[in-house]
Scaffold this active site. Structure first.
Site, mmCIF file in Angstrom:
data_model
loop_
_atom_site.group_PDB
_atom_site.id
_atom_site.type_symbol
_atom_site.label_atom_id
_atom_site.label_comp_id
_atom_site.label_asym_id
_atom_site.label_seq_id
_atom_site.Cartn_x
_atom_site.Cartn_y
_atom_site.Cartn_z
ATOM 1 N N TYR A 39 0.644 -1.214 0.088
ATOM 2 C CA TYR A 39 0.040 -0.042 -0.059
ATOM 3 C C TYR A 39 0.849 1.326 0.036
ATOM 4 O O TYR A 39 0.376 2.409 -0.200
ATOM 5 C CB TYR A 39 -0.955 -0.086 1.294
ATOM 6 C CG TYR A 39 -2.105 -0.904 1.197
ATOM 7 C CD1 TYR A 39 -2.385 -1.778 -0.063
ATOM 8 C CD2 TYR A 39 -2.815 -1.275 2.176
ATOM 9 C CE1 TYR A 39 -3.329 -2.422 -0.040
ATOM 10 C CE2 TYR A 39 -3.690 -2.344 2.230
ATOM 11 C CZ TYR A 39 -3.936 -3.109 1.058
ATOM 12 O OH TYR A 39 -4.911 -4.044 1.010
ATOM 13 N N LYS A 48 3.320 -15.342 1.631
ATOM 14 C CA LYS A 48 3.425 -16.251 0.485
ATOM 15 C C LYS A 48 4.931 -16.404 -0.154
ATOM 16 O O LYS A 48 5.268 -15.723 -1.043
ATOM 17 C CB LYS A 48 2.564 -15.302 -0.576
ATOM 18 C CG LYS A 48 1.096 -15.401 -0.456
ATOM 19 C CD LYS A 48 0.560 -16.529 -0.922
ATOM 20 C CE LYS A 48 0.430 -16.881 -2.344
ATOM 21 N NZ LYS A 48 -0.196 -18.329 -2.587
ATOM 22 N N ASP A 87 -2.684 -17.880 1.484
ATOM 23 C CA ASP A 87 -4.073 -18.379 1.118
ATOM 24 C C ASP A 87 -4.394 -19.590 1.544
ATOM 25 O O ASP A 87 -5.672 -19.809 1.871
ATOM 26 C CB ASP A 87 -3.564 -18.932 -0.693
ATOM 27 C CG ASP A 87 -2.395 -19.427 -0.773
ATOM 28 O OD1 ASP A 87 -1.826 -19.726 0.141
ATOM 29 O OD2 ASP A 87 -2.361 -20.339 -1.856
ATOM 30 N N ASP A 99 -5.134 -7.233 5.740
ATOM 31 C CA ASP A 99 -6.434 -6.468 5.028
ATOM 32 C C ASP A 99 -7.657 -7.419 4.826
ATOM 33 O O ASP A 99 -8.846 -7.310 5.532
ATOM 34 C CB ASP A 99 -6.247 -5.608 3.943
ATOM 35 C CG ASP A 99 -7.156 -4.393 3.775
ATOM 36 O OD1 ASP A 99 -8.160 -4.278 4.534
ATOM 37 O OD2 ASP A 99 -7.162 -3.734 2.943
ATOM 38 N N ASP A 139 -10.739 -9.064 7.468
ATOM 39 C CA ASP A 139 -12.190 -8.865 6.934
ATOM 40 C C ASP A 139 -12.938 -10.508 7.092
ATOM 41 O O ASP A 139 -14.113 -10.556 7.352
ATOM 42 C CB ASP A 139 -12.140 -8.470 5.498
ATOM 43 C CG ASP A 139 -12.459 -6.616 6.037
ATOM 44 O OD1 ASP A 139 -12.132 -6.285 6.837
ATOM 45 O OD2 ASP A 139 -12.719 -6.031 4.821
#
Ligand code: NAD
Length: 370
Positions: free
Chosen positions: A142, A193, A226, A250, A254
């Site tokens: 970001y 990852k 993942d 992020d 959620d």
């Protein structure tokens, strides 16, 4: 602790309505428990824009930097949809996070027994769930440079974001996760990852090294992000503390949030580094939800996310563990009694408004202190 300076930034929409319920609890704590919170208040978001033409004034920013903790409501709403980008309501929150150097975002996902039926997952999978996601908040893709849309001159454009992490950023966020794990289930799951990203390889190495040198008493496991997303919905109770980067955090926070029902229930904390002299961390506590313009002013908003954010503040900024536990028990108790705001209403329960919910939680909190 000598001072307990709290800055309240209620913001816009339902922010001030939810904050009013926290104010009642602080009032009670000051008058009857002698908690000695010193309150100050400021404007942020659209309300700050209306008053000062900025999403937060320099004076309020200075107050935030001087406070022991900041309680933030919510910002935004249609009224400010067309204000210039730099002074849009969210810019106030981003400025606070940046200037206070809040690099660690803590998002608990707790499933209150009384609400286990309202999760999208089966009751036995979420009942009693209590996990904490620690998300790196000031680095990663970001913020990394270059960050641009480049015109390639051949009718094509290229969108570029850069995922970048330095050793110290990974060390400090994993340190927060290990320290928090020690106060809970003593287990950290690190998610990245490493199979396809160099930043993931470094993340994995640094978390492993930090664990080995300073936190080997805590159980550490690594999981690809993942696979972590999948495990969060398959069997979330296997986790205690999850530490992950800005982007994965992020999304994963959620996902974890929705395991527990409504947005109106979810608190969060953002912490900075400990001060070299005092050891205190800068901290901002806020509900995960926004300003909910669709229900603002109707007296129906759920204040629990804001109240639970204050409970986190008691726990992490003031080390008032007993009071934090008691406030969280008060919330659970009110839900057990069948009281519900509209967003968590279910058949056979009693629907109440924002102020009644705040009053009921305060009454329980008071009873638990007796
Ligand atoms: P939102 O979280 O405000 O609302 C989403 C839905 O959830 C709405 O239907 C709302 O009524 C409901 N809801 C949210 N909180 C609730 C509560 N406490 N009790 C009962 N119901 C609740 O998200 P949105 O609608 O996407 O955004 C509205 C505004 O808030 C926008 O201007 C957005 O930019 C802003 N926003 C601010 C923050 C923040 O301040 N941190 C976060 C997200 C969105």
């Amino acid at each position: 602790m000598a001072s307990k300076k709290l800055l309240l930034l209620p913001g816009d929409g339902i922010g001030p309505e939810a904050m009013a319920e926290v104010r009642k609890i602080i009032g009670y704590m000051n008058s009857e428990l002698k908690s000695e919170f010193v309150l100050d208040e400021g404007l942020v978001g659209g309300s700050a824009y209306d008053a000062h033409g900025a999403a937060i004034s320099e004076a309020d920013m200075a107050k935030a930097l001087a406070a022991d903790a900041v309680l933030f409501g919510a910002v935004g709403g249609p009224k400010w949809d067309s204000v210039p980008y730099d002074v849009r309501p969210e810019a106030g929150l981003l400025r606070l996070r940046k200037d206070m150097e809040l690099f660690a975002n803590l998002r608990p996902a707790i499933c209150y027994p009384a609400l286990a039926d309202s999760s999208s997952l089966k009751k036995e999978i979420v009942e009693g769930l209590d996990i904490l996601i620690v998300r790196e908040l000031t680095g990663g893709v970001y913020f990394g440079e270059p960050k641009e849309i480049r015109d390639l001159g051949n009718g094509q454009k290229r969108g570029i974001d850069t995922q970048v992490y330095d050793t110290y950023e990974i060390e400090r966020i994993s340190g927060v996760a290990f320290e928090l794990a020690r106060t809970r289930g003593n287990k950290v799951t690190s998610m990245e990852k490493r199979n396809v990203m160099k930043s993931g390889v470094l993340w994995n190495e640094v978390v492993t090294a930090t664990h080995k040198t300073k936190y080997s008493d805590v159980k550490l496991e690594h999981m690809l992000a993942d696979a972590g997303g999948m495990q969060l919905v398959r069997w979330p109770k296997q986790f205690d503390v999850i530490v992950t980067d800005n982007l994965f955090g992020d999304m994963l926070s959620d996902i974890a949030a929705m395991l527990t029902g409504s947005l109106g229930m979810l608190p969060s904390a953002s912490l900075g580094a400990p001060d070299a002299k005092t050891g205190k961390r800068k901290a901002l506590y806020e509900p995960v939800h926004g300003s909910a313009p669709d229900i603002a002013g109707t007296g129906t908003a759920n204040p629990i996310a804001m109240i639970a954010s204050f409970a986190m503040c008691l726990r992490y900024s003031f080390n008032m563990i007993a009071e934090a536990d008691r406030l969280e028990s008060a919330v659970a108790g009110v839900l057990d009694d069948g009281l519900r705001t509209a967003d968590i209403m279910a058949e056979g329960k009693t629907r109440i408004g924002t102020a009644e919910m705040g009053d009921a939680i305060l009454a329980k909190f008071r009873a638990l202190a007796a």
